[in-house]
Write a protein that holds these residues in place. Sequence first.
Motif, PDB file in Angstrom:
ATOM      1  N   VAL A 145      -7.228  30.805  -0.113  1.00 18.25           N
ATOM      2  CA  VAL A 145      -5.828  30.906   0.321  1.00 18.25           C
ATOM      3  C   VAL A 145      -5.720  31.755   1.579  1.00 18.25           C
ATOM      4  N   GLN A 146      -6.519  32.816   1.662  1.00 15.78           N
ATOM      5  CA  GLN A 146      -6.474  33.674   2.845  1.00 15.78           C
ATOM      6  C   GLN A 146      -6.920  32.915   4.086  1.00 15.78           C
ATOM      7  N   ARG A 147      -7.925  32.066   3.964  1.00 14.58           N
ATOM      8  CA  ARG A 147      -8.400  31.268   5.095  1.00 14.58           C
ATOM      9  C   ARG A 147      -7.334  30.290   5.583  1.00 14.58           C
ATOM     10  N   SER A 151       1.934  29.972   4.312  1.00 17.25           N
ATOM     11  CA  SER A 151       2.955  30.751   3.599  1.00 17.25           C
ATOM     12  C   SER A 151       2.947  30.457   2.102  1.00 17.25           C
ATOM     13  N   LYS A 152       2.362  29.325   1.717  1.00 21.02           N
ATOM     14  CA  LYS A 152       2.321  28.960   0.308  1.00 21.02           C
ATOM     15  C   LYS A 152       0.981  29.405  -0.283  1.00 21.02           C
ATOM     16  N   PRO A 153       0.988  30.336  -1.237  1.00 21.26           N
ATOM     17  CA  PRO A 153      -0.255  30.882  -1.774  1.00 21.26           C
ATOM     18  C   PRO A 153      -0.909  29.988  -2.827  1.00 21.26           C
ATOM     19  N   VAL A 154      -1.094  28.719  -2.481  1.00 20.60           N
ATOM     20  CA  VAL A 154      -1.738  27.749  -3.375  1.00 20.60           C
ATOM     21  C   VAL A 154      -2.765  26.989  -2.548  1.00 20.60           C
ATOM     22  N   PRO A 155      -3.976  26.806  -3.035  1.00 14.35           N
ATOM     23  CA  PRO A 155      -4.990  26.066  -2.264  1.00 14.35           C
ATOM     24  C   PRO A 155      -4.494  24.696  -1.820  1.00 14.35           C
ATOM     25  N   HIS A 156      -4.745  24.373  -0.558  1.00 16.20           N
ATOM     26  CA  HIS A 156      -4.282  23.099  -0.004  1.00 16.20           C
ATOM     27  C   HIS A 156      -4.802  21.904  -0.796  1.00 16.20           C
ATOM     28  N   ILE A 157      -6.027  21.993  -1.299  1.00 21.39           N
ATOM     29  CA  ILE A 157      -6.599  20.857  -2.017  1.00 21.39           C
ATOM     30  C   ILE A 157      -5.746  20.500  -3.236  1.00 21.39           C
ATOM     31  N   HIS A 363       7.084  24.912 -21.750  1.00 22.31           N
ATOM     32  CA  HIS A 363       8.089  25.954 -21.460  1.00 22.31           C
ATOM     33  C   HIS A 363       7.899  26.503 -20.041  1.00 22.31           C
ATOM     34  N   HIS A 364       7.452  25.626 -19.170  1.00 20.20           N
ATOM     35  CA  HIS A 364       7.134  26.048 -17.807  1.00 20.20           C
ATOM     36  C   HIS A 364       8.296  26.771 -17.132  1.00 20.20           C
ATOM     37  N   ASN A 365       9.466  26.185 -17.117  1.00 17.42           N
ATOM     38  CA  ASN A 365      10.606  26.749 -16.388  1.00 17.42           C
ATOM     39  C   ASN A 365      11.077  28.074 -16.978  1.00 17.42           C
ATOM     40  N   ALA A 366      10.923  28.221 -18.292  1.00 14.35           N
ATOM     41  CA  ALA A 366      11.345  29.463 -18.936  1.00 14.35           C
ATOM     42  C   ALA A 366      10.333  30.591 -18.709  1.00 14.35           C
ATOM     43  N   ILE A 367       9.081  30.258 -18.560  1.00 19.29           N
ATOM     44  CA  ILE A 367       8.044  31.283 -18.393  1.00 19.29           C
ATOM     45  C   ILE A 367       7.961  31.758 -16.942  1.00 19.29           C
ATOM     46  N   PHE A 368       8.037  30.839 -15.989  1.00 23.31           N
ATOM     47  CA  PHE A 368       7.857  31.193 -14.581  1.00 23.31           C
ATOM     48  C   PHE A 368       9.217  31.354 -13.889  1.00 23.31           C
ATOM     49  N   THR A 369      10.076  32.173 -14.465  1.00 21.52           N
ATOM     50  CA  THR A 369      11.430  32.339 -13.914  1.00 21.52           C
ATOM     51  C   THR A 369      11.436  33.111 -12.604  1.00 21.52           C
ATOM     52  N   ASP A 370      10.478  34.019 -12.417  1.00 21.26           N
ATOM     53  CA  ASP A 370      10.459  34.846 -11.223  1.00 21.26           C
ATOM     54  C   ASP A 370       9.749  34.170 -10.044  1.00 21.26           C
ATOM     55  N   ALA A 371       9.172  33.026 -10.282  1.00 20.22           N
ATOM     56  CA  ALA A 371       8.471  32.326  -9.199  1.00 20.22           C
ATOM     57  C   ALA A 371       9.411  31.338  -8.555  1.00 20.22           C
ATOM     58  N   ASN A 372       9.062  30.943  -7.334  1.00 22.48           N
ATOM     59  CA  ASN A 372       9.768  29.847  -6.701  1.00 22.48           C
ATOM     60  C   ASN A 372       9.256  28.566  -7.353  1.00 22.48           C
ATOM     61  N   VAL A 373       9.932  28.173  -8.419  1.00 16.31           N
ATOM     62  CA  VAL A 373       9.441  27.076  -9.239  1.00 16.31           C
ATOM     63  C   VAL A 373       9.227  25.839  -8.384  1.00 16.31           C
ATOM     64  N   THR A 374       8.048  25.257  -8.552  1.00 16.66           N
ATOM     65  CA  THR A 374       7.686  24.082  -7.768  1.00 16.66           C
ATOM     66  C   THR A 374       8.529  22.894  -8.162  1.00 16.66           C
ATOM     67  N   THR A 375       9.057  22.227  -7.178  1.00 18.40           N
ATOM     68  CA  THR A 375       9.819  21.010  -7.418  1.00 18.40           C
ATOM     69  C   THR A 375       9.371  19.942  -6.432  1.00 18.40           C
TER      70      THR A 375
END
Length: 377
Positions: A145-147, A151-157, A363-375
Amino acid sequence: MPSAISPPWQEKASGFFSSSGVKIKSAGQSAGTFVGEVAKDAKGNFADVAERVGTMVKSRWAFLQQPSTKQAVQERLISAAATTGTLLRKGVEETKDKVSVGKTKVEEVAKKTAQKSKTILTDIERWQKGVASTDVFGVPIEVTVQRQQSSKPVPHILVRCADYLILSGLNSPDLFKSEGDKKVIQQLVSIYNQDSNASLPEGVNPVDVAALAKCYLASLPEPLTTFELYDEIKGARSSIHSMRNILKRLPSVNYMTLEFITALLLRVSQKSLLNKMDARSLAMEMVPVIIWQKGQKPEFYRQYWNQPSKIPSKNLDQPPSYSAWDMLAEEGESVDASSLIPLDDGVPTDFGAIEVVQCLIEHHNAIFTDANVTTWR
């Protein structure tokens, strides 16, 4: 005193010797005559034989001296010489052909050996250095991710795989369950090890894309859930509140990637009537590459990134170009795309871990409430 019968005896003796001398003389004359006749006959026979041989030789020589005979002999000699020359040339040509074929085979073997050696050396160099500067497989997720400098901290692959599946693969049966085409996956691994921001080739099978995402997760030195929080995360599987609080302790990249992957799995489960993969089925397939203990790394997937293949063309309808490993491989070695990936590679099934992943999906949406939930649109 001499006997009275002496005179008659002497006469008889004289007569006997006289008669014997005559007979011996006669026998000697007869023998001489016989030997002379035999010698004369032998001499005559020898002369006769010699005459016949001489006549035959003269006849043969006269025959050979005739113009027609000379020409016939010359033609036969020329024909014999031509035949011999043809046979010699044919033998030489066959020998050359065999040498040429042998040389070609040796060159082919040498070429394959050189390619294989090059691949091995490249592989050794990569692992001696840890990983190459462009690799994404086998690299800690935070390094990748650093390479990216994104701005999105998820591997491009993973982003490429998810976008592809959302757009054209959600209805594909057995997503994340089928193993896919081994050679295609190896080619895709090679693509992303050289360019982490590469696009997926057109026409690639969604099953292969899903398998590629699994391979990437399995290649991480440490699972997304980390070794440190393994027991705590398993213990919180029955409480959404507890799960939410524990996951917040994950490194930011791990947390955001786990949210991204489980959001994708949620979308796949919502199409389970078509793809036959509900949340439970997905959890069973994904648990070995999302959460594992030390010493239980899913080594089954290592075969995909330890043998890099050449980059294929953008159009997968064209015959793929394989690496030296693929060329030296036996026919029928490739795995059927419909075969299933072993759940745990010989490790006892961890039902607690399966329930963790199932909870994160359902329960994805209920667990990851503090994240910018992927849509996805």
